[in-house]
Motif scaffolding. Sequence first.
Motif, PDB file in Angstrom:
ATOM      1  N   ALA A  92       0.882  -1.105  -0.094  1.00 37.68           N
ATOM      2  CA  ALA A  92       0.010   0.045   0.021  1.00 37.68           C
ATOM      3  C   ALA A  92       1.074   1.261   0.172  1.00 37.68           C
ATOM      4  O   ALA A  92       1.836   1.221   0.728  1.00 37.68           O
ATOM      5  CB  ALA A  92      -0.990  -0.094   1.166  1.00 37.68           C
ATOM      6  N   ALA A  93       0.553   2.355  -0.774  1.00 40.10           N
ATOM      7  CA  ALA A  93       1.164   3.637  -0.859  1.00 40.10           C
ATOM      8  C   ALA A  93       0.302   4.527  -0.064  1.00 40.10           C
ATOM      9  O   ALA A  93      -0.848   5.026  -0.336  1.00 40.10           O
ATOM     10  CB  ALA A  93       1.361   4.027  -2.173  1.00 40.10           C
ATOM     11  N   VAL A  94       0.751   4.812   1.164  1.00 41.55           N
ATOM     12  CA  VAL A  94      -0.205   5.495   2.128  1.00 41.55           C
ATOM     13  C   VAL A  94       0.969   6.384   3.026  1.00 41.55           C
ATOM     14  O   VAL A  94       2.079   6.396   3.012  1.00 41.55           O
ATOM     15  CB  VAL A  94      -0.990   4.787   3.250  1.00 41.55           C
ATOM     16  CG1 VAL A  94      -1.799   3.914   2.210  1.00 41.55           C
ATOM     17  CG2 VAL A  94       0.015   3.787   3.826  1.00 41.55           C
ATOM     18  N   GLY A  95       0.223   7.160   3.869  1.00 43.52           N
ATOM     19  CA  GLY A  95       1.033   8.076   4.773  1.00 43.52           C
ATOM     20  C   GLY A  95       1.704   7.110   5.932  1.00 43.52           C
ATOM     21  O   GLY A  95       1.080   6.105   6.277  1.00 43.52           O
ATOM     22  N   TYR A  96       2.784   7.504   6.070  1.00 45.53           N
ATOM     23  CA  TYR A  96       3.810   6.692   6.988  1.00 45.53           C
ATOM     24  C   TYR A  96       3.020   6.599   8.498  1.00 45.53           C
ATOM     25  O   TYR A  96       3.279   5.376   9.124  1.00 45.53           O
ATOM     26  CB  TYR A  96       5.234   7.452   7.244  1.00 45.53           C
ATOM     27  CG  TYR A  96       5.821   6.582   8.292  1.00 45.53           C
ATOM     28  CD1 TYR A  96       6.407   5.221   8.249  1.00 45.53           C
ATOM     29  CD2 TYR A  96       6.047   7.326   9.589  1.00 45.53           C
ATOM     30  CE1 TYR A  96       7.020   4.645   9.477  1.00 45.53           C
ATOM     31  CE2 TYR A  96       6.869   6.774  10.525  1.00 45.53           C
ATOM     32  CZ  TYR A  96       7.168   5.549  10.553  1.00 45.53           C
ATOM     33  OH  TYR A  96       7.777   4.905  11.558  1.00 45.53           O
ATOM     34  N   GLU A  97       2.234   7.355   8.852  1.00 47.67           N
ATOM     35  CA  GLU A  97       1.583   7.601  10.122  1.00 47.67           C
ATOM     36  C   GLU A  97       0.859   5.960  10.482  1.00 47.67           C
ATOM     37  O   GLU A  97       0.662   5.636  11.539  1.00 47.67           O
ATOM     38  CB  GLU A  97       0.810   8.781  10.372  1.00 47.67           C
ATOM     39  CG  GLU A  97      -0.563   9.032   9.667  1.00 47.67           C
ATOM     40  CD  GLU A  97      -0.180   9.443   8.229  1.00 47.67           C
ATOM     41  OE1 GLU A  97      -1.027   9.695   7.500  1.00 47.67           O
ATOM     42  OE2 GLU A  97       0.932   9.568   8.051  1.00 47.67           O
ATOM     43  N   HIS A  98       0.380   5.434   9.135  1.00 47.47           N
ATOM     44  CA  HIS A  98      -0.331   4.228   9.417  1.00 47.47           C
ATOM     45  C   HIS A  98       0.448   3.205   9.906  1.00 47.47           C
ATOM     46  O   HIS A  98      -0.211   2.075  10.726  1.00 47.47           O
ATOM     47  CB  HIS A  98      -1.115   3.912   8.085  1.00 47.47           C
ATOM     48  CG  HIS A  98      -2.067   5.204   7.693  1.00 47.47           C
ATOM     49  ND1 HIS A  98      -3.170   5.260   8.275  1.00 47.47           N
ATOM     50  CD2 HIS A  98      -1.948   6.174   6.660  1.00 47.47           C
ATOM     51  CE1 HIS A  98      -4.001   6.167   7.541  1.00 47.47           C
ATOM     52  NE2 HIS A  98      -3.178   6.593   6.674  1.00 47.47           N
ATOM     53  N   ALA A  99       1.645   3.165   9.551  1.00 46.32           N
ATOM     54  CA  ALA A  99       2.644   2.182   9.977  1.00 46.32           C
ATOM     55  C   ALA A  99       2.873   2.060  11.421  1.00 46.32           C
ATOM     56  O   ALA A  99       2.981   1.340  12.253  1.00 46.32           O
ATOM     57  CB  ALA A  99       3.880   2.145   9.351  1.00 46.32           C
ATOM     58  N   GLY A 228       7.298  19.863  14.735  1.00 44.55           N
ATOM     59  CA  GLY A 228       8.415  19.712  15.790  1.00 44.55           C
ATOM     60  C   GLY A 228       9.558  18.668  15.544  1.00 44.55           C
ATOM     61  O   GLY A 228      10.157  18.308  16.096  1.00 44.55           O
ATOM     62  N   GLY A 229       9.664  18.452  13.994  1.00 45.87           N
ATOM     63  CA  GLY A 229      10.671  17.542  13.714  1.00 45.87           C
ATOM     64  C   GLY A 229      10.437  17.047  12.311  1.00 45.87           C
ATOM     65  O   GLY A 229       9.382  17.438  11.729  1.00 45.87           O
ATOM     66  N   PRO A 230      11.290  16.330  11.660  1.00 43.55           N
ATOM     67  CA  PRO A 230      11.078  16.078  10.160  1.00 43.55           C
ATOM     68  C   PRO A 230       9.813  14.736  10.143  1.00 43.55           C
ATOM     69  O   PRO A 230       9.666  13.821  11.022  1.00 43.55           O
ATOM     70  CB  PRO A 230      12.317  15.104   9.636  1.00 43.55           C
ATOM     71  CG  PRO A 230      12.733  14.879  11.195  1.00 43.55           C
ATOM     72  CD  PRO A 230      12.600  15.771  12.247  1.00 43.55           C
ATOM     73  N   MET A 231       8.727  15.315   9.451  1.00 44.07           N
ATOM     74  CA  MET A 231       7.681  14.431   9.407  1.00 44.07           C
ATOM     75  C   MET A 231       7.508  13.892   8.074  1.00 44.07           C
ATOM     76  O   MET A 231       7.199  14.304   7.168  1.00 44.07           O
ATOM     77  CB  MET A 231       6.361  15.266   9.706  1.00 44.07           C
ATOM     78  CG  MET A 231       4.941  14.598   9.493  1.00 44.07           C
ATOM     79  SD  MET A 231       4.898  13.401  10.981  1.00 44.07           S
ATOM     80  CE  MET A 231       3.455  12.522  10.626  1.00 44.07           C
ATOM     81  N   PRO A 232       7.690  12.325   8.211  1.00 40.81           N
ATOM     82  CA  PRO A 232       7.586  11.639   6.859  1.00 40.81           C
ATOM     83  C   PRO A 232       6.163  11.758   6.247  1.00 40.81           C
ATOM     84  O   PRO A 232       5.009  11.928   6.975  1.00 40.81           O
ATOM     85  CB  PRO A 232       7.487  10.127   7.401  1.00 40.81           C
ATOM     86  CG  PRO A 232       8.521  10.224   8.744  1.00 40.81           C
ATOM     87  CD  PRO A 232       7.921  11.516   9.221  1.00 40.81           C
TER      88      PRO A 232
END
Length: 349
Positions: A92-99, A228-232
């Motif tokens: 799946a190609a999705v936002g990293y936050e889901h992992a 507040g930091g690098p957000m994938p």
Amino acid sequence: MSWLIERRRALGALGTLALAGPGPWVRAGAQVPQAITVAMGGGAMHPLRHLPLDIAQQLDYFRQEGLDATLQDHASDALALHALARGQADVAAVGYEHAVQAAAAPGAGLRALVLQTRAPQLALAVSLRALPRYRDPGDLRRSRIGISAWGALDHAMACMVLAQAGLAPEEVQFIAVGDGPRAQAALRAGRVHALCQPDAVLARLERQGEVRIVADARGLDASQAVFGGPMPGTCLVASTAFVQARAGRAQALVNAVVHALKWLRTAEPADVVRLVPPAGLLAERSLYFAALARVREVISPDGMMPEAGPATALRALAVLQPTLAVRKGELARTYTQDFVRQARQKYGV
């Protein structure tokens, strides 16, 4: 959007083959390509969200790696992940936050294989008609803010912007309006006073003078200021079982994406448009070029996960889920750099 889906499923036109050059499939004795299916969240709605994947398909990089790749468009990340869970897709190609969210839930979890973008490409905008005297986020008190879905990253971003202004989430009313045309319609109808949405949704509203961007996570520095930091941003995720059982296919897939990332580093906008023409919310050519200019900065140069990225994503999600518990070891298992390292060595990235 059926034409877009069919275009992504196609192996590429003759002109595309000419751009890609001769590949290993034309040699005698070449192996039959291995099938792989990638479910893309919000691909048709937000045409630039998975640009590296589209480039890899159009330049036939998947077939050069021995893959017969199918890119499925799904209206949202949730639907793309549903297809993955049901076995209808391999990746799946999705936002990293889901992992990260999956790591906190029972089960095998998800692992990010390669990063496509280094920022979530989100922004918070207020309606100039509803809030003509807006000065700072404090003016959002008692307003209605449209988000794509409860618990989504845009929801978390809006809460973080409010917190920086000293406002609690309870001091506004969040309304799930979906995204795309539905979100735009909700703003225009006055159902919400502001929107926190992906760039494509806000581009036309901003161009037509209907909204004012008041918090921006579309660029690298702006995104770091908000989160507040690098957000994938977007990445390719797969189950641990797939990574272990189909490591060869996972490597070939990552090779193709890293190859596309390398191409994008030096490609002219006209080259991109020739392969992935304006569509959907960015169908207007000028809007597409403007959005593409913003995207170029956040496209990953090499597919690597930034070292502090996972922790930043966890902090963002914890704004909505204070009890979210992901131990350091579990967080480390939400991604792997191994496939990207090999791809970078292969293509000199």
